[in-house]
Design a protein around this motif. Structure first.
Motif, PDB file in Angstrom:
ATOM      1  N   ASN A 225       0.800  -1.232   0.000  1.00  0.00           N
ATOM      2  CA  ASN A 225       0.000   0.000   0.000  1.00  0.00           C
ATOM      3  C   ASN A 225       0.831   1.281   0.000  1.00  0.00           C
ATOM      4  O   ASN A 225       0.275   2.363   0.177  1.00  0.00           O
ATOM      5  N   THR A 228       1.499   3.145  -4.747  1.00  0.00           N
ATOM      6  CA  THR A 228       0.148   3.225  -5.295  1.00  0.00           C
ATOM      7  C   THR A 228       0.126   3.496  -6.792  1.00  0.00           C
ATOM      8  O   THR A 228      -0.902   3.355  -7.442  1.00  0.00           O
ATOM      9  N   GLY A 268      -1.805  -2.940  -3.356  1.00  0.00           N
ATOM     10  CA  GLY A 268      -2.241  -1.562  -3.268  1.00  0.00           C
ATOM     11  C   GLY A 268      -1.916  -0.659  -4.442  1.00  0.00           C
ATOM     12  O   GLY A 268      -2.196   0.544  -4.386  1.00  0.00           O
TER      13      GLY A 268
END
Length: 300
Positions: A225, A228, A268
């Motif tokens: 994450n 991105t 992510g």
């Protein structure tokens, strides 16, 4: 901010690596709309949306930005990531005019590389007003000491807060130098571990991770994450791995994008941005079209 390092000039940057972006975001010395939900994947493991970093067609952008972007839309790209080619990230237009133009072509202007150390408030306000997702720092240059990278981590948190206050996010785009050991540390790891995830994201240039001798998938899994955005850029297998100027048509090089992008999604990554800087036997616009065809056919 004290002890601000000098702005890295273009000539210096070209001395440490060919074909680096012209829109550097190194700092100066002291005293000197509606968001669009990204389509990250569709049924059957295909991408429903992907973008192009306009630096891939920088000469064409310099000649006629509007006509170049029209062609890009015609190739099947649904998103674009900009850069400052000398006329600002809106290429001499007002932010609303540029946004209206891209909207009319069915393109989401999701992000732009920019000098986030200059005129940040103005850039962030204009980007946020038209629903852009990101302002991205594309280059800070190799540093002599880890303390320099530590200062950049603080800078990134500060910049990220300004971007957040204006309704968008900040990200840093890596090159190979942040993966080079410095004083027993890997600067890329320090930046990831010492920036606030609420304020700072990262754009993984997959090519540069590989060129530095690292596995992109391992980084995606180690820091979920945080990456991105991703630059989808392939590495020509006929030249040395560490050669800086070795990008090629996507799918003809050494990188397994089917696997990498799948792992990116799982960890992510939301935006997949094509970039190519070296052209052998083709030209930038032809390459952009071929790369779009590859991305449309890619199955995970």
């Amino acid at each position: 901010m004290k002890n601000r390092r000098k702005f890295i000039q273009l000539s210096t940057a070209l001395g440490v690596g060919a074909f680096l972006p012209f829109q550097f975001c190194t700092p100066k010395k002291e005293n000197e709309g509606t968001a669009v939900t990204p389509a990250i994947g569709a049924a059957k493991g295909t991408l429903s949306a992907f973008g192009l970093q306009l630096y891939s067609v920088k000469e064409n952008m310099a000649e006629n930005a509007v006509e170049t972007i029209k062609s890009i839309a015609g190739y099947g790209y649904k998103q674009i990531e900009g850069f400052d080619g000398g006329k600002g990230i809106f290429w001499g237009m007002k932010n609303t005019e540029f946004k209206s133009m891209t909207d009319s072509l069915g393109l989401d202007f999701i992000a732009s590389h920019a000098n986030t150390f200059e005129n940040l408030e103005k850039q962030a306000a204009e980007a946020g007003a038209i629903g852009m997702k990101y302002l991205i720092c594309p280059y800070i240059g190799p540093q002599k000491k880890m303390d320099d990278f530590k200062k950049f981590a603080d800078d990134f948190n500060r910049i990220g807060q300004v971007c957040k206050d204006n309704g968008l996010r900040f990200a840093y785009h890596n090159h190979g130098y942040t993966f080079m050991d410095l004083e027993g540390q890997v600067p890329q790891d320090y930046l990831l571990e010492n920036t606030d995830p609420e304020l700072v994201d990262f754009e993984m240039d997959i090519y540069w991770v590989k060129t530095a001798g690292y596995d992109p998938i391992q980084y995606l899994q180690k820091y979920p994450n945080r990456f991105t955005l991703g630059h989808v850029k392939d590495k020509d297998g006929s030249i040395d791995l560490t050669a800086p100027n070795g990008s090629t048509l996507i799918g003809t090089g050494t990188l397994d994008f089917s696997n990498i992008l799948r792992k990116g999604m799982d960890n992510g990554m939301k935006y997949f941005i094509v970039e190519q800087e070296r052209f052998e036997g083709t030209n930038p616009m032809e390459a952009a079209e071929k790369n779009a065809n590859y991305m449309k056919a890619l199955v995970f």
